[in-house]
Write a protein that holds these residues in place. Structure first.
Motif, mmCIF file in Angstrom:
data_model
loop_
_atom_site.group_PDB
_atom_site.id
_atom_site.type_symbol
_atom_site.label_atom_id
_atom_site.label_comp_id
_atom_site.label_asym_id
_atom_site.label_seq_id
_atom_site.Cartn_x
_atom_site.Cartn_y
_atom_site.Cartn_z
ATOM 1 N N VAL A 45 84.907 62.587 29.575
ATOM 2 C CA VAL A 45 86.039 61.788 30.423
ATOM 3 C C VAL A 45 85.750 60.334 30.559
ATOM 4 C CG1 VAL A 45 87.045 61.563 32.666
ATOM 5 C CG2 VAL A 45 86.721 64.068 31.831
ATOM 6 N N SER A 46 84.492 60.106 30.760
ATOM 7 C CA SER A 46 84.382 58.278 30.838
ATOM 8 C C SER A 46 84.385 57.895 29.292
ATOM 9 C CB SER A 46 83.008 58.272 31.238
ATOM 10 O OG SER A 46 81.836 59.079 30.834
ATOM 11 N N LEU A 47 83.603 58.510 28.281
ATOM 12 C CA LEU A 47 83.572 57.850 27.107
ATOM 13 C C LEU A 47 85.267 57.753 26.551
ATOM 14 C CD1 LEU A 47 80.603 59.588 25.471
ATOM 15 C CD2 LEU A 47 80.895 57.228 25.816
ATOM 16 N N GLY A 48 86.132 58.882 26.864
ATOM 17 C CA GLY A 48 87.431 58.826 26.215
ATOM 18 C C GLY A 48 88.381 57.918 26.987
ATOM 19 N N ALA A 49 88.110 57.482 28.336
ATOM 20 C CA ALA A 49 88.795 56.439 28.971
ATOM 21 C C ALA A 49 88.423 55.159 28.258
ATOM 22 C CB ALA A 49 88.306 56.525 30.638
ATOM 23 N N ILE A 50 87.149 54.800 28.107
ATOM 24 C CA ILE A 50 86.724 53.866 27.622
ATOM 25 C C ILE A 50 87.401 53.453 26.176
ATOM 26 C CG2 ILE A 50 84.649 52.044 26.516
ATOM 27 C CD1 ILE A 50 83.047 53.649 28.869
ATOM 28 N N ALA A 51 87.180 54.580 25.304
ATOM 29 C CA ALA A 51 87.729 54.600 24.201
ATOM 30 C C ALA A 51 89.318 54.121 23.963
ATOM 31 C CB ALA A 51 87.654 55.582 23.485
ATOM 32 N N ILE A 52 90.321 54.672 24.994
ATOM 33 C CA ILE A 52 91.479 54.574 25.210
ATOM 34 C C ILE A 52 91.729 53.201 25.639
ATOM 35 C CG2 ILE A 52 93.660 55.381 26.381
ATOM 36 C CD1 ILE A 52 92.694 58.117 26.356
ATOM 37 N N ALA A 53 90.978 52.691 26.518
ATOM 38 C CA ALA A 53 91.199 51.107 27.064
ATOM 39 C C ALA A 53 90.941 50.218 25.943
ATOM 40 C CB ALA A 53 90.315 51.049 28.208
ATOM 41 N N ALA A 54 89.919 50.709 25.028
ATOM 42 C CA ALA A 54 89.708 49.447 24.012
ATOM 43 C C ALA A 54 90.842 49.681 23.095
ATOM 44 C CB ALA A 54 88.319 49.881 23.267
ATOM 45 N N ALA A 55 91.247 50.855 22.582
ATOM 46 C CA ALA A 55 92.179 51.019 21.633
ATOM 47 C C ALA A 55 93.414 50.173 21.910
ATOM 48 C CB ALA A 55 92.412 52.606 21.220
ATOM 49 N N THR A 56 93.963 50.304 23.123
ATOM 50 C CA THR A 56 95.065 49.862 23.758
ATOM 51 C C THR A 56 95.042 48.359 23.999
ATOM 52 O OG1 THR A 56 94.703 50.745 25.901
ATOM 53 C CG2 THR A 56 96.045 52.261 24.360
ATOM 54 N N GLY A 57 93.880 47.827 23.979
ATOM 55 C CA GLY A 57 93.782 46.446 24.338
ATOM 56 C C GLY A 57 94.100 46.204 25.761
ATOM 57 N N SER A 58 93.569 46.998 26.511
ATOM 58 C CA SER A 58 93.951 46.715 27.905
ATOM 59 C C SER A 58 93.356 45.572 28.547
ATOM 60 C CB SER A 58 93.451 48.072 28.802
ATOM 61 O OG SER A 58 93.361 48.038 30.302
ATOM 62 N N PRO A 59 94.149 44.929 29.517
ATOM 63 C CA PRO A 59 93.352 43.543 29.996
ATOM 64 C C PRO A 59 92.336 43.886 30.869
ATOM 65 C CG PRO A 59 95.684 44.002 30.731
ATOM 66 C CD PRO A 59 95.397 44.969 29.753
ATOM 67 N N SER A 60 92.227 45.053 31.354
ATOM 68 C CA SER A 60 91.360 45.578 32.188
ATOM 69 C C SER A 60 90.223 46.187 31.420
ATOM 70 C CB SER A 60 91.809 46.334 33.605
ATOM 71 O OG SER A 60 92.838 45.862 34.115
ATOM 72 N N LEU A 61 89.934 46.016 30.445
ATOM 73 C CA LEU A 61 88.903 46.768 29.677
ATOM 74 C C LEU A 61 87.476 46.446 30.174
ATOM 75 C CD1 LEU A 61 87.846 48.265 27.202
ATOM 76 C CD2 LEU A 61 87.896 45.981 25.882
ATOM 77 N N GLY A 62 87.111 45.002 30.510
ATOM 78 C CA GLY A 62 86.002 44.794 31.153
ATOM 79 C C GLY A 62 85.623 45.522 32.362
ATOM 80 N N VAL A 63 86.638 45.944 33.303
ATOM 81 C CA VAL A 63 86.403 46.663 34.517
ATOM 82 C C VAL A 63 86.275 48.125 34.030
ATOM 83 C CG1 VAL A 63 87.558 47.546 36.614
ATOM 84 C CG2 VAL A 63 87.615 45.063 35.827
ATOM 85 N N LEU A 64 87.084 48.503 33.137
ATOM 86 C CA LEU A 64 87.270 49.899 32.757
ATOM 87 C C LEU A 64 85.910 50.388 32.161
ATOM 88 C CD1 LEU A 64 91.017 50.367 31.675
ATOM 89 C CD2 LEU A 64 89.921 51.401 33.532
ATOM 90 N N ALA A 65 85.493 49.364 31.086
ATOM 91 C CA ALA A 65 84.127 49.558 30.699
ATOM 92 C C ALA A 65 83.029 49.934 31.655
ATOM 93 C CB ALA A 65 83.919 48.549 29.613
ATOM 94 N N LEU A 66 83.000 48.831 32.531
ATOM 95 C CA LEU A 66 81.721 48.891 33.724
ATOM 96 C C LEU A 66 82.005 50.414 34.374
ATOM 97 C CD1 LEU A 66 79.599 47.612 35.169
ATOM 98 C CD2 LEU A 66 81.217 46.556 36.373
#
Length: 454
Positions: free
Chosen positions: A319-340
């Motif tokens: 679940v966690s790796l999938g969430a980071i991958a989706i955030a990175a793929a979509t260019g989410s502005p919250s990528l830093g927070v989501l990655a942490l």
């Protein structure tokens, strides 16, 4: 006494973790001082798992004859030498060779320390005690991050600090005897019984000690004169254990853990954390989570059992790796927070199950005559894929981006759920001799926990 033994042997895990984690803080000053390119960086970083691959082969060959204690002593000497040589390295080649020496020590010690603890521990506490090795790994990683922060401009001091726990390991193991099971296997019955009594803190004539010793002696007698071969590992008796041990390490490594440990600051940089100090502090925070959740896992491993914890762990990491991958793929502005947040969940899920349990189960599932050789082969899978993941991560990120790499790791974790459900037995509370009898019976290994519960 058994807790002291586990703590001393666990120092090998602390050294493993330190030498994994120290490179995260050392890379920036190394790039500045030595001007290394990505390929050279990958080779120097991956020298530890490559050396560990060779060390696992050596350890498997020598464990039966030399014993667990002697190999741990030699590992400590290699750790000391490798740390000092790293600190004094005049260039990239010398540093890579020094880390190769450290890798040799890691490969031998990573087999011998869990084996030493497993063969010394009572069945009802074996899972928790062997997990001390994984806890020590996380403490070593956290210690490396702290050292990296304290000496963030000086990679030589970072590497030199690795000699401190190595000296403690040598002194601690020097004061101990070998395991009762190894002594019994070598026909040293009086020493085996005396060692068991010391570990249980009871007199040799105590009925519980006598009963446990008799079970150990009988298992050793059944394997007397046998020298395990690779053909034995592929026999119907041992093959199920080999599949479980190798499979768990394969899944552990391909879940991407060492890419995260070695390159955590890089991951945070790719996620938008521009300050080097912030990257190191965020990495240290991940190290704290790793330690705390490993303690939680130790408390649960002999209560919930191995299988349930693995299912929880693989679910959380997927679940966690999938969430980071989706955030990175979509260019989410919250990528830093989501990655942490994602890495915190990933490390927590890994620490309670996927981190400690391959080490625990590797030391449990093999019969006595094949235990060292079987653990050696399982370790080869561990270190081989550790090397591949660490070496390939910078290249894969450059080619496919953070989203592609973390997406691949998430798929592996989903596969881990299926592997656990279909093939992994429940060894919680089952003595090593009972596991061996089950293997000899020819019944499916997966049934072990059900039969014991019944």
């Amino acid at each position: 006494m058994i807790y002291l033994i586990a703590a001393i042997a666990g120092l090998a895990g602390a050294l493993f973790g330190f030498d994994e984690g120290v490179i995260a803080g050392a890379l920036a000053p190394l790039r500045r001082d030595l001007g290394i390119d990505p390929v050279a960086e990958g080779m120097m970083t991956a020298a530890v798992p490559f050396g560990a691959f060779i060390g696992a082969i050596v350890g498997g060959r020598l464990a039966a004859a030399a014993g667990r204690r002697k190999l741990l002593l030699w590992s400590a000497i290699l750790f000391i030498g490798g740390a000092l040589l790293s600190a004094l390295a005049g260039g990239l080649i010398t540093l890579t060779l020094a880390r190769l020496v450290i890798g040799l020590a890691v490969g031998v010690a990573a087999m011998m320390a869990p084996l030493y603890i497993s063969e010394s521990a009572p069945a009802k506490e074996r899972g928790m005690l062997v997990s001390i090795y994984q806890l020590a790994i996380t403490l070593g990683i956290l210690g490396a991050y702290v050292v990296g922060y304290a000496f963030h401009e000086n990679w030589r001091w970072m590497f030199a600090m690795g000699a401190v726990p190595a000296v403690l390991l040598f002194g601690g193991i020097f004061a101990l005897s070998d395991t009762p099971r190894w002594l019994a296997m070598r026909g040293r019955s009086a020493e085996a019984k005396a060692a068991l009594a010391r570990m249980r803190e009871r007199p040799e004539n105590d009925p519980a000690v006598a009963a446990e010793y008799e079970e150990i002696r009988a298992a050793a007698a059944a394997d007397e004169g046998r020298k395990a071969t690779f053909a034995d590992l592929l026999s119907p008796r041992v093959r199920p254990a080999l599949i479980v041990a190798m499979g768990l390490f394969l899944l552990q490594q391909l879940s991407g853990i060492n890419a995260v440990i070695y390159y955590a600051p890089t991951v945070f940089e790719l996620s938008g954390f521009s300050s080097t100090t912030t990257q190191i502090l965020a990495t240290a925070g991940i190290g704290v989570v790793n330690v705390l959740m490993t303690v939680v896992g130790m408390m649960l491993i002999d209560r919930l059992g191995r299988r349930l914890l693995l299912l929880i762990g693989f679910t959380g990491t997927a679940v966690s790796l999938g969430a980071i991958a989706i955030a990175a793929a979509t260019g989410s502005p919250s990528l830093g927070v989501l990655a942490l947040a994602g890495l915190v969940l990933y490390i927590a899920s890994f620490a309670i199950a996927i981190g400690p349990l391959p080490w625990v189960m590797m030391s449990e599932v093999f019969p006595l005559d094949c235990r060292a050789l079987g653990m050696s082969i399982a370790s080869l899978v561990n270190w081989g894929f550790n090397f591949i993941v660490v070496f390939s991560f910078p290249v894969l990120v450059a080619e496919f981006g953070l989203a592609g790499v973390f997406g691949l790791y998430a798929v592996v974790c989903v596969a881990g759920l299926a592997f656990t459900q279909w093939l992994v037995p429940e060894t919680n509370g089952v003595s090593l001799e009972e596991i061996e009898r089950h293997l000899r019976s020819g019944r499916p290994l997966r049934e072990l926990g059900r039969l014991h519960a019944a």
